[in-house]
Design an enzyme around this catalytic site. Structure first.
Site, PDB file in Angstrom:
ATOM      1  N   TYR A 257       3.081   4.592  11.385  1.00  0.00           N
ATOM      2  CA  TYR A 257       3.423   3.159  11.424  1.00  0.00           C
ATOM      3  C   TYR A 257       4.139   2.620  10.196  1.00  0.00           C
ATOM      4  CZ  TYR A 257      -0.963   2.822   8.727  1.00  0.00           C
ATOM      5  OH  TYR A 257      -1.948   2.985   7.796  1.00  0.00           O
TER       6      TYR A 257
ATOM      7  N   ARG B 144       0.835  -1.208   0.000  1.00  0.00           N
ATOM      8  CA  ARG B 144       0.000   0.000   0.000  1.00  0.00           C
ATOM      9  C   ARG B 144       0.871   1.259   0.000  1.00  0.00           C
ATOM     10  NH1 ARG B 144      -2.947   0.704   5.085  1.00  0.00           N
ATOM     11  NH2 ARG B 144      -1.676   2.580   5.190  1.00  0.00           N
TER      12      ARG B 144
ATOM     13  N   HIS C  25      -4.469   4.424   4.168  1.00  0.00           N
ATOM     14  CA  HIS C  25      -5.611   3.492   4.121  1.00  0.00           C
ATOM     15  C   HIS C  25      -6.869   4.225   3.653  1.00  0.00           C
ATOM     16  CE1 HIS C  25      -8.664   0.660   5.497  1.00  0.00           C
ATOM     17  NE2 HIS C  25      -9.205   1.631   6.199  1.00  0.00           N
TER      18      HIS C  25
HETATM   19  C1  LIG Z   1     -15.734  -6.694  10.574  1.00  0.00           C
HETATM   20  C2  LIG Z   1     -14.893  -5.450  10.589  1.00  0.00           C
HETATM   21  N1  LIG Z   1     -13.924  -5.307  11.518  1.00  0.00           N
HETATM   22  C3  LIG Z   1     -13.157  -4.197  11.530  1.00  0.00           C
HETATM   23  C4  LIG Z   1     -13.351  -3.208  10.612  1.00  0.00           C
HETATM   24  C5  LIG Z   1     -12.473  -1.948  10.624  1.00  0.00           C
HETATM   25  N2  LIG Z   1     -11.588  -1.970   9.454  1.00  0.00           N
HETATM   26  C6  LIG Z   1     -11.839  -1.184   8.393  1.00  0.00           C
HETATM   27  S1  LIG Z   1     -10.700  -1.390   7.171  1.00  0.00           S
HETATM   28  C7  LIG Z   1      -9.846  -2.530   8.077  1.00  0.00           C
HETATM   29  C8  LIG Z   1      -8.596  -3.172   7.512  1.00  0.00           C
HETATM   30  C9  LIG Z   1      -8.849  -4.219   6.481  1.00  0.00           C
HETATM   31  O1  LIG Z   1      -7.652  -4.539   5.840  1.00  0.00           O
HETATM   32  P1  LIG Z   1      -7.605  -5.425   4.550  1.00  0.00           P
HETATM   33  O2  LIG Z   1      -8.580  -6.546   4.638  1.00  0.00           O
HETATM   34  O3  LIG Z   1      -6.179  -5.790   4.314  1.00  0.00           O
HETATM   35  O4  LIG Z   1      -8.130  -4.470   3.387  1.00  0.00           O
HETATM   36  P2  LIG Z   1      -7.477  -3.079   2.854  1.00  0.00           P
HETATM   37  O5  LIG Z   1      -8.118  -2.003   3.674  1.00  0.00           O
HETATM   38  O6  LIG Z   1      -6.019  -3.140   3.046  1.00  0.00           O
HETATM   39  O7  LIG Z   1      -7.890  -2.989   1.418  1.00  0.00           O
HETATM   40  C10 LIG Z   1     -10.455  -2.727   9.316  1.00  0.00           C
HETATM   41  C11 LIG Z   1      -9.937  -3.648  10.347  1.00  0.00           C
HETATM   42  C12 LIG Z   1     -14.399  -3.376   9.671  1.00  0.00           C
HETATM   43  N3  LIG Z   1     -14.637  -2.471   8.716  1.00  0.00           N
HETATM   44  N4  LIG Z   1     -15.133  -4.515   9.668  1.00  0.00           N
END
Ligand SMILES: Cc1ncc(C[n+]2csc(CCOP(=O)(O)OP(=O)(O)O)c2C)c(N)n1
Ligand SMILES: [Mg+2]
Length: 327
Positions: free
Chosen positions: A242, A229, A233
């Site tokens: 971080y 990335r 985010h």
């Molecule tokens: C069930 C749930 N838990 C926590 C969150 C908070 N959250 C939003 S984005 C994220 C990270 C997800 O990372 P990844 O699956 O690697 O996808 P990326 O954002 O990197 O595309 C989290 C934990 C959420 N949206 N849904």
């Protein structure tokens, strides 16, 4: 699979459209014209490359990271901008585009996609489903349930894991002890492939093979598209707390759109003039999109409650009554 020149240019146009949407969305956020936005910069090779392997009957299940993916099907930019503005005109009917609603809870759309794919199989209807999720999603129960179910039912599903090495501030090393995410496919009894997530043609190749297998009754495939990335985010995130900023700088030098552009120039398919005109076209679509979105009247506040209660509690009923008199 070797794509014809015309197809390569169409793929390029789609990547540019996604890139320009992302760049403009970030600006619109800073101007206070849309809400929090999940930045998709440098994820375009995965999004455009994988969906380029789909036909009209096939379904796309996006997460927030793939919010603009409907653009590749001709969805108006205004619709997606309205979604980020929290406006009801941003809630499209999935049947209009074969694009499911943008999923914000991590991984919960994987079982939905598996279910739709299984339904297609049960009804002997054409079409496969393609679901997008991140590296972090592979630690979620819903991912496991969806992947396992699709494999057991041999549902025509393509699981595209956008492994950008981060789940907000959680690095991949803290996410899993598995050597690769594609290895997880073995446990479900489906093929797992790893591709360079910044190489749009490699992503397309892997997706094409997976889609063809699914169509032929060969069941699901997990594709792990690997990259790093290189942007925050989302607009609410400050990765300086971080992330390794030098690595980010390095990654940005090899971003996926410039890389594809270089391939097309080398093949004599692209020159400065075409680059400029494709970008101009995408920018014009975005300008029209934000104007269209902002011209939409504000939603009726009663809508929030409309499908929430069969019998609204007295306090809410009174408020709704008051609103009704005002409006
Ligand atoms: C069930 C749930 N838990 C926590 C969150 C908070 N959250 C939003 S984005 C994220 C990270 C997800 O990372 P990844 O699956 O690697 O996808 P990326 O954002 O990197 O595309 C989290 C934990 C959420 N949206 N849904
Ligand atoms: Mg991630």
């Amino acid at each position: 699979m070797r794509l014809a020149d015309e197809a390569l240019l169409e793929l390029y146009r789609r990547m540019v459209l996604l890139r320009v949407f992302d760049e403009r969305a970030l600006v619109y956020h800073r101007q206070g014209r849309i809400g929090t936005y999940a930045i998709a910069w440098n994820h375009e090779a995965i999004q455009a490359g994988a969906t380029f392997a789909l036909g009209e009957d096939d379904w796309i299940f996006p997460s927030y990271r793939e919010s603009p993916i409907g653009l590749v099907r001709g969805m108006p930019p205004a619709t997606i901008l309205q979604w980020w503005r929290g406006h009801p005109s941003g809630w499209w009917n999935p049947l209009d585009w074969n694009v499911a609603s943008i999923c914000v809870p991590i991984g919960t759309h994987v079982p939905h996609a598996a279910g739709l794919a299984w339904g297609k199989k049960l009804k002997s209807e054409p079409g496969v489903a393609m679901v997008f999720f991140g590296d972090g999603a592979t630690s979620e129960g819903a991912f496991h349930e969806g992947a396992n179910f699709a494999a057991v039912m041999q549902a025509p599903l393509v699981l595209v894991c956008n492994n950008n090495s981060w789940a907000i501030s959680t690095p991949l090393s803290a996410q899993t002890h598995a050597e690769t995410l594609a290895d997880k496919a073995k446990g479900y009894g489906m093929p797992g492939v790893r591709v360079d997530g910044l190489d749009v043609l490699a992503v397309h190749d892997a997706a094409h093979e997976a889609v063809e297998r699914a169509r032929a009754g060969g069941g699901p495939t997990l594709i792990e598209a690997v990259h790093y990335r290189a942007a925050p985010h989302a607009t609410a995130d400050d990765p300086r707390a971080y992330i390794d900023l030098e690595r980010v700088e390095e990654e940005r030098k090899h971003e996926c759109l410039g890389r594809f552009e270089a391939v097309l120039r080398e093949r004599g398919l692209l020159d400065d003039e075409l680059v400029a005109s494709v970008r101009r076209e995408a920018e014009a679509a975005m300008r029209a999109g934000i104007a269209e979105a902002e011209a939409e009247p504000p939603p009726d506040p009663r809508l929030v409650f409309e499908h929430a209660y069969a019998d609204p509690p007295a306090e809410i009923a009174a408020l709704l009554e008051k609103e009704a008199h005002r409006g």
